[in-house]
Design a protein around this motif. Structure first.
Motif, mmCIF file in Angstrom:
data_model
loop_
_atom_site.group_PDB
_atom_site.id
_atom_site.type_symbol
_atom_site.label_atom_id
_atom_site.label_comp_id
_atom_site.label_asym_id
_atom_site.label_seq_id
_atom_site.Cartn_x
_atom_site.Cartn_y
_atom_site.Cartn_z
ATOM 1 N N LEU A 16 -13.847 3.376 -12.130
ATOM 2 C CA LEU A 16 -12.510 3.363 -11.526
ATOM 3 C C LEU A 16 -11.459 4.057 -12.390
ATOM 4 O O LEU A 16 -10.311 4.198 -11.953
ATOM 5 C CB LEU A 16 -12.077 1.916 -11.252
ATOM 6 N N LYS A 17 -11.837 4.492 -13.584
ATOM 7 C CA LYS A 17 -10.864 5.144 -14.474
ATOM 8 C C LYS A 17 -10.261 6.357 -13.782
ATOM 9 O O LYS A 17 -10.962 7.179 -13.208
ATOM 10 C CB LYS A 17 -11.538 5.543 -15.781
ATOM 11 N N GLY A 18 -8.940 6.440 -13.824
ATOM 12 C CA GLY A 18 -8.233 7.570 -13.226
ATOM 13 C C GLY A 18 -7.933 7.403 -11.748
ATOM 14 O O GLY A 18 -7.298 8.264 -11.143
ATOM 15 N N ILE A 19 -8.381 6.305 -11.139
ATOM 16 C CA ILE A 19 -8.112 6.060 -9.721
ATOM 17 C C ILE A 19 -7.002 5.015 -9.619
ATOM 18 O O ILE A 19 -7.054 3.978 -10.275
ATOM 19 C CB ILE A 19 -9.380 5.553 -8.997
ATOM 20 N N GLU A 20 -6.010 5.299 -8.798
ATOM 21 C CA GLU A 20 -4.907 4.364 -8.623
ATOM 22 C C GLU A 20 -5.246 3.344 -7.536
ATOM 23 O O GLU A 20 -5.695 3.706 -6.453
ATOM 24 C CB GLU A 20 -3.631 5.113 -8.234
ATOM 25 N N GLY A 21 -5.055 2.084 -7.845
ATOM 26 C CA GLY A 21 -5.307 1.025 -6.881
ATOM 27 C C GLY A 21 -4.034 0.585 -6.199
ATOM 28 O O GLY A 21 -2.930 0.924 -6.626
ATOM 29 N N LYS A 22 -4.193 -0.163 -5.116
ATOM 30 C CA LYS A 22 -3.057 -0.725 -4.383
ATOM 31 C C LYS A 22 -3.178 -2.240 -4.398
ATOM 32 O O LYS A 22 -4.236 -2.792 -4.118
ATOM 33 C CB LYS A 22 -3.053 -0.234 -2.935
ATOM 34 N N ARG A 23 -2.085 -2.893 -4.714
ATOM 35 C CA ARG A 23 -2.059 -4.354 -4.750
ATOM 36 C C ARG A 23 -2.032 -4.887 -3.328
ATOM 37 O O ARG A 23 -1.308 -4.377 -2.469
ATOM 38 C CB ARG A 23 -0.833 -4.818 -5.530
ATOM 39 N N ILE A 24 -2.820 -5.923 -3.074
ATOM 40 C CA ILE A 24 -2.888 -6.559 -1.758
ATOM 41 C C ILE A 24 -2.651 -8.052 -1.932
ATOM 42 O O ILE A 24 -3.252 -8.691 -2.787
ATOM 43 C CB ILE A 24 -4.262 -6.324 -1.089
ATOM 44 N N THR A 25 -1.766 -8.572 -1.094
ATOM 45 C CA THR A 25 -1.542 -10.011 -0.991
ATOM 46 C C THR A 25 -1.898 -10.386 0.432
ATOM 47 O O THR A 25 -1.454 -9.724 1.373
ATOM 48 C CB THR A 25 -0.067 -10.360 -1.266
ATOM 49 N N GLN A 26 -2.721 -11.403 0.596
ATOM 50 C CA GLN A 26 -3.080 -11.795 1.957
ATOM 51 C C GLN A 26 -3.279 -13.297 2.054
ATOM 52 O O GLN A 26 -3.706 -13.943 1.106
ATOM 53 C CB GLN A 26 -4.318 -11.054 2.445
ATOM 54 N N GLY A 27 -2.933 -13.790 3.218
ATOM 55 C CA GLY A 27 -3.098 -15.201 3.506
ATOM 56 C C GLY A 27 -3.668 -15.375 4.894
ATOM 57 O O GLY A 27 -3.733 -14.420 5.683
ATOM 58 N N TYR A 28 -4.051 -16.598 5.211
ATOM 59 C CA TYR A 28 -4.701 -16.891 6.484
ATOM 60 C C TYR A 28 -3.911 -17.912 7.283
ATOM 61 O O TYR A 28 -3.582 -18.978 6.780
ATOM 62 C CB TYR A 28 -6.135 -17.385 6.243
ATOM 63 N N LEU A 29 -3.630 -17.553 8.536
ATOM 64 C CA LEU A 29 -3.018 -18.486 9.477
ATOM 65 C C LEU A 29 -4.092 -19.375 10.086
ATOM 66 O O LEU A 29 -3.828 -20.497 10.481
ATOM 67 C CB LEU A 29 -2.272 -17.720 10.576
ATOM 68 N N SER A 30 -5.318 -18.848 10.165
ATOM 69 C CA SER A 30 -6.457 -19.610 10.676
ATOM 70 C C SER A 30 -7.724 -19.132 9.981
ATOM 71 O O SER A 30 -7.933 -17.932 9.819
ATOM 72 C CB SER A 30 -6.615 -19.405 12.187
ATOM 73 N N THR A 31 -8.556 -20.088 9.575
ATOM 74 C CA THR A 31 -9.868 -19.761 9.000
ATOM 75 C C THR A 31 -10.981 -20.399 9.832
ATOM 76 O O THR A 31 -12.058 -20.672 9.332
ATOM 77 C CB THR A 31 -9.966 -20.220 7.527
#
Length: 154
Positions: A16-31
C-alpha cells in the motif's frame, strides 16, 4: 442489483506504500440477518445502503445504494446502533479488477480485509501474494457483525 464479492484476510501492508486511502465511517440502522441498512461517510460523500441476505455460498446478495448529502449521513449516523466502524480504504488495481483494501481502526484495530467484486461467482481473478486466507461467507467478517462484535473482543 446483485453484489458478488469475495473477502480475504491479509497481513502485510507494504504493497500500500504510495497509495492514498480514504477514511470511512459507517454505522447500521438495522443488522437484521435478512437485510442490513448502512449509513456511510466516505471522505466528503454520504451513502445509504441496503443489503439483502447472502446466498448459500456467501458470494452473492442484493445491494441497493444511494448517495445522500453529507449532512443527511451525519444525522442518520446519530440514529445508528452502537458500534460505528472506522476504517481506511485503499483501492488497488490488479489486472482488470479493483481490490478494496480495508484497514480498521478503533475497536476493530488489527483487522485487515481485502475484497474484490466480480461479475459472476465463477469469474477468474488473479490472487495477489499478500492474501492470507479467504473468509467469504464467514459472517464474522461482515461489517455489520464487527460493528456489534468488535475484532478486539474475539
Amino acid at each position: 442489483m446483485t453484489e458478488i464479492e469475495r473477502k480475504f484476510l491479509f497481513k502485510n501492508t507494504d504493497f500500500l506504500k504510495g497509495i492514498e486511502g480514504k477514511r470511512i465511517t459507517q454505522g447500521y440502522l438495522s443488522t437484521d440477518p435478512e437485510r442490513t441498512v448502512r449509513v456511510r461517510i466516505k471522505s466528503d460523500q454520504g451513502f445509504l445502503t441496503i443489503k439483502g441476505k447472502s446466498n448459500q455460498s456467501g458470494l452473492s446478495r442484493y445491494e441497493w445504494e444511494k448517495e445522500i448529502t453529507i449532512q443527511e449521513a451525519e444525522q442518520l449516523l446519530q440514529l445508528c446502533l452502537p458500534g460505528v466502524i472506522d476504517k481506511t480504504r485503499y483501492e488497488v488495481v490488479i489486472e482488470n479488477h479493483t481490490w478494496e483494501i480495508d484497514i480498521f481502526h478503533g475497536e476493530n484495530n488489527g483487522l485487515l480485509l481485502a475484497e474484490i467484486e466480480l461479475q459472476s461467482e465463477e469469474e477468474y481473478f488473479l490472487k495477489p501474494e499478500w492474501l492470507v486466507k479467504e473468509v467469504t461467507g464467514d459472517v464474522r467478517y461482515y461489517n455489520s457483525y464487527i460493528s456489534a462484535q468488535p475484532f478486539s473482543k474475539w
